[in-house]
Motif scaffolding. Sequence first.
Motif, PDB file in Angstrom:
ATOM      1  N   ILE A 128       0.865  -1.173   0.000  1.00 58.67           N
ATOM      2  CA  ILE A 128       0.000   0.000   0.000  1.00 58.67           C
ATOM      3  C   ILE A 128       0.907   1.230   0.000  1.00 58.67           C
ATOM      4  O   ILE A 128       2.095   1.123   0.311  1.00 58.67           O
ATOM      5  N   ASP A 129       0.368   2.377  -0.366  1.00 55.04           N
ATOM      6  CA  ASP A 129       1.167   3.611  -0.287  1.00 55.04           C
ATOM      7  C   ASP A 129       0.284   4.761   0.170  1.00 55.04           C
ATOM      8  O   ASP A 129      -0.937   4.688   0.070  1.00 55.04           O
ATOM      9  N   THR A 130       0.921   5.803   0.674  1.00 55.91           N
ATOM     10  CA  THR A 130       0.186   7.012   1.062  1.00 55.91           C
ATOM     11  C   THR A 130       1.092   8.227   0.956  1.00 55.91           C
ATOM     12  O   THR A 130       2.310   8.112   0.803  1.00 55.91           O
ATOM     13  N   HIS A 131       0.489   9.376   1.042  1.00 54.41           N
ATOM     14  CA  HIS A 131       1.187  10.665   0.975  1.00 54.41           C
ATOM     15  C   HIS A 131       2.162  10.781   2.149  1.00 54.41           C
ATOM     16  O   HIS A 131       1.834  10.372   3.268  1.00 54.41           O
ATOM     17  N   PRO A 132       3.353  11.351   1.909  1.00 52.25           N
ATOM     18  CA  PRO A 132       4.343  11.495   2.990  1.00 52.25           C
ATOM     19  C   PRO A 132       3.838  12.258   4.216  1.00 52.25           C
ATOM     20  O   PRO A 132       4.365  12.085   5.312  1.00 52.25           O
ATOM     21  N   GLU A 133       2.824  13.100   4.040  1.00 51.87           N
ATOM     22  CA  GLU A 133       2.317  13.878   5.182  1.00 51.87           C
ATOM     23  C   GLU A 133       0.927  13.448   5.627  1.00 51.87           C
ATOM     24  O   GLU A 133       0.295  14.134   6.432  1.00 51.87           O
ATOM     25  N   PRO A 136      -2.447  10.540   9.660  1.00 52.03           N
ATOM     26  CA  PRO A 136      -3.493   9.632  10.162  1.00 52.03           C
ATOM     27  C   PRO A 136      -3.447   8.270   9.464  1.00 52.03           C
ATOM     28  O   PRO A 136      -3.544   7.229  10.126  1.00 52.03           O
ATOM     29  N   MET A 137      -3.249   8.252   8.147  1.00 50.44           N
ATOM     30  CA  MET A 137      -3.167   6.977   7.427  1.00 50.44           C
ATOM     31  C   MET A 137      -1.897   6.226   7.816  1.00 50.44           C
ATOM     32  O   MET A 137      -1.928   5.011   8.021  1.00 50.44           O
ATOM     33  N   GLN A 138      -0.783   6.943   7.984  1.00 50.68           N
ATOM     34  CA  GLN A 138       0.454   6.267   8.377  1.00 50.68           C
ATOM     35  C   GLN A 138       0.312   5.612   9.749  1.00 50.68           C
ATOM     36  O   GLN A 138       0.812   4.514   9.967  1.00 50.68           O
ATOM     37  N   ARG A 139      -0.400   6.273  10.665  1.00 53.73           N
ATOM     38  CA  ARG A 139      -0.644   5.674  11.987  1.00 53.73           C
ATOM     39  C   ARG A 139      -1.499   4.411  11.853  1.00 53.73           C
ATOM     40  O   ARG A 139      -1.219   3.393  12.485  1.00 53.73           O
ATOM     41  N   ALA A 140      -2.535   4.478  11.011  1.00 53.30           N
ATOM     42  CA  ALA A 140      -3.413   3.321  10.794  1.00 53.30           C
ATOM     43  C   ALA A 140      -2.631   2.159  10.180  1.00 53.30           C
ATOM     44  O   ALA A 140      -2.818   0.995  10.560  1.00 53.30           O
ATOM     45  N   LEU A 141      -1.723   2.483   9.249  1.00 56.04           N
ATOM     46  CA  LEU A 141      -0.915   1.445   8.600  1.00 56.04           C
ATOM     47  C   LEU A 141       0.025   0.780   9.608  1.00 56.04           C
ATOM     48  O   LEU A 141       0.146  -0.454   9.634  1.00 56.04           O
ATOM     49  N   ALA A 142       0.669   1.589  10.450  1.00 51.28           N
ATOM     50  CA  ALA A 142       1.586   1.051  11.462  1.00 51.28           C
ATOM     51  C   ALA A 142       0.815   0.147  12.430  1.00 51.28           C
ATOM     52  O   ALA A 142       1.273  -0.957  12.765  1.00 51.28           O
ATOM     53  N   LYS A 143      -0.364   0.588  12.830  1.00 54.47           N
ATOM     54  CA  LYS A 143      -1.201  -0.177  13.761  1.00 54.47           C
ATOM     55  C   LYS A 143      -1.602  -1.527  13.161  1.00 54.47           C
ATOM     56  O   LYS A 143      -1.703  -2.525  13.863  1.00 54.47           O
ATOM     57  N   GLN A 151      10.313   5.159  -0.673  1.00 53.04           N
ATOM     58  CA  GLN A 151       9.495   6.096  -1.434  1.00 53.04           C
ATOM     59  C   GLN A 151       9.309   5.608  -2.860  1.00 53.04           C
ATOM     60  O   GLN A 151      10.208   5.007  -3.446  1.00 53.04           O
ATOM     61  N   ILE A 152       8.126   5.898  -3.383  1.00 55.12           N
ATOM     62  CA  ILE A 152       7.820   5.570  -4.779  1.00 55.12           C
ATOM     63  C   ILE A 152       7.244   6.823  -5.434  1.00 55.12           C
ATOM     64  O   ILE A 152       6.870   7.788  -4.747  1.00 55.12           O
ATOM     65  N   HIS A 153       7.169   6.787  -6.737  1.00 54.31           N
ATOM     66  CA  HIS A 153       6.461   7.829  -7.488  1.00 54.31           C
ATOM     67  C   HIS A 153       5.335   7.134  -8.235  1.00 54.31           C
ATOM     68  O   HIS A 153       5.549   6.078  -8.847  1.00 54.31           O
ATOM     69  N   LEU A 154       4.131   7.697  -8.149  1.00 54.28           N
ATOM     70  CA  LEU A 154       2.978   7.113  -8.818  1.00 54.28           C
ATOM     71  C   LEU A 154       3.195   7.111 -10.326  1.00 54.28           C
ATOM     72  O   LEU A 154       3.786   8.036 -10.874  1.00 54.28           O
ATOM     73  N   VAL A 155       2.712   6.067 -10.980  1.00 53.79           N
ATOM     74  CA  VAL A 155       2.849   5.913 -12.424  1.00 53.79           C
ATOM     75  C   VAL A 155       1.455   5.922 -13.047  1.00 53.79           C
ATOM     76  O   VAL A 155       0.600   5.114 -12.683  1.00 53.79           O
ATOM     77  N   GLY A 161       3.691  10.685 -11.177  1.00 49.66           N
ATOM     78  CA  GLY A 161       4.911  11.333 -10.690  1.00 49.66           C
ATOM     79  C   GLY A 161       4.861  11.771  -9.242  1.00 49.66           C
ATOM     80  O   GLY A 161       5.908  12.117  -8.667  1.00 49.66           O
ATOM     81  N   ASP A 162       3.672  11.776  -8.623  1.00 48.47           N
ATOM     82  CA  ASP A 162       3.564  12.223  -7.221  1.00 48.47           C
ATOM     83  C   ASP A 162       4.288  11.253  -6.288  1.00 48.47           C
ATOM     84  O   ASP A 162       4.234  10.036  -6.467  1.00 48.47           O
ATOM     85  N   LEU A 163       4.948  11.822  -5.282  1.00 46.27           N
ATOM     86  CA  LEU A 163       5.717  11.056  -4.296  1.00 46.27           C
ATOM     87  C   LEU A 163       4.788  10.415  -3.266  1.00 46.27           C
ATOM     88  O   LEU A 163       3.858  11.062  -2.775  1.00 46.27           O
ATOM     89  N   ARG A 164       5.060   9.171  -2.933  1.00 43.84           N
ATOM     90  CA  ARG A 164       4.313   8.461  -1.897  1.00 43.84           C
ATOM     91  C   ARG A 164       5.275   7.613  -1.073  1.00 43.84           C
ATOM     92  O   ARG A 164       6.343   7.220  -1.544  1.00 43.84           O
ATOM     93  N   ILE A 165       4.877   7.321   0.172  1.00 44.51           N
ATOM     94  CA  ILE A 165       5.629   6.383   0.999  1.00 44.51           C
ATOM     95  C   ILE A 165       4.975   5.018   0.785  1.00 44.51           C
ATOM     96  O   ILE A 165       3.745   4.891   0.861  1.00 44.51           O
ATOM     97  N   ALA A 166       5.803   4.021   0.513  1.00 42.58           N
ATOM     98  CA  ALA A 166       5.319   2.667   0.249  1.00 42.58           C
ATOM     99  C   ALA A 166       5.469   1.814   1.515  1.00 42.58           C
ATOM    100  O   ALA A 166       6.459   1.926   2.235  1.00 42.58           O
ATOM    101  N   PHE A 167       4.477   0.982   1.758  1.00 41.76           N
ATOM    102  CA  PHE A 167       4.439   0.107   2.932  1.00 41.76           C
ATOM    103  C   PHE A 167       4.149  -1.311   2.489  1.00 41.76           C
ATOM    104  O   PHE A 167       3.503  -1.529   1.462  1.00 41.76           O
ATOM    105  N   GLU A 168       4.607  -2.265   3.294  1.00 46.06           N
ATOM    106  CA  GLU A 168       4.304  -3.672   3.018  1.00 46.06           C
ATOM    107  C   GLU A 168       4.060  -4.409   4.330  1.00 46.06           C
ATOM    108  O   GLU A 168       4.679  -4.099   5.347  1.00 46.06           O
ATOM    109  N   LYS A 169       3.143  -5.346   4.261  1.00 43.01           N
ATOM    110  CA  LYS A 169       2.880  -6.230   5.411  1.00 43.01           C
ATOM    111  C   LYS A 169       3.104  -7.653   4.926  1.00 43.01           C
ATOM    112  O   LYS A 169       2.469  -8.089   3.957  1.00 43.01           O
TER     113      LYS A 169
END
Length: 171
Positions: A128-133, A136-143, A151-155, A161-169
Amino acid sequence: MMEFRTASMEYIERMCEITEDAKRQLRSMGLDQWQKGYPSREVWLKDIQDGCTYLAVDDGEVQGIFAFQTTPDPSYEEIDGAWLTDGAYASMHRVCVADGCKGKGVAGQMFAKGFELAREMGFPAVRIDTHPENFPMQRALAKAGFQPCGQIHLVGGCEDGDLRIAFEKVL
């Protein structure tokens, strides 16, 4: 008791309302995420057609939405960092919770459903990915047990081209 339904045309108006609520909240946080026309009614209509979107329903009310993808995401091919796994994965996108339902664990239950779907289909991980700022979503993802991977850039699409933080479980 939360139940999950595959999105259908009967829910399109509610899906668009929830999306607009989410866009408003992101805008109020000063984020450009979802401010360029995505996700749109057309995106949800295609999701309904593809059968890849799920609704979190409690007491007859749609409280959240997420898309579940089983094909590789072009945005995840290049990462400034490293994924936890190599090979097949499922991904979750367009995760949003209705106004008035936030803080009640809806997102967590949607992530758990995504993990269950991925396990049933034999995927070793969910991305999953979300905006660097979008804290609230980053907290939900960590939980939910997601690990930040880089970091990735949307294609493609209006956020190309927008920057996002990428997460994996890892499941």
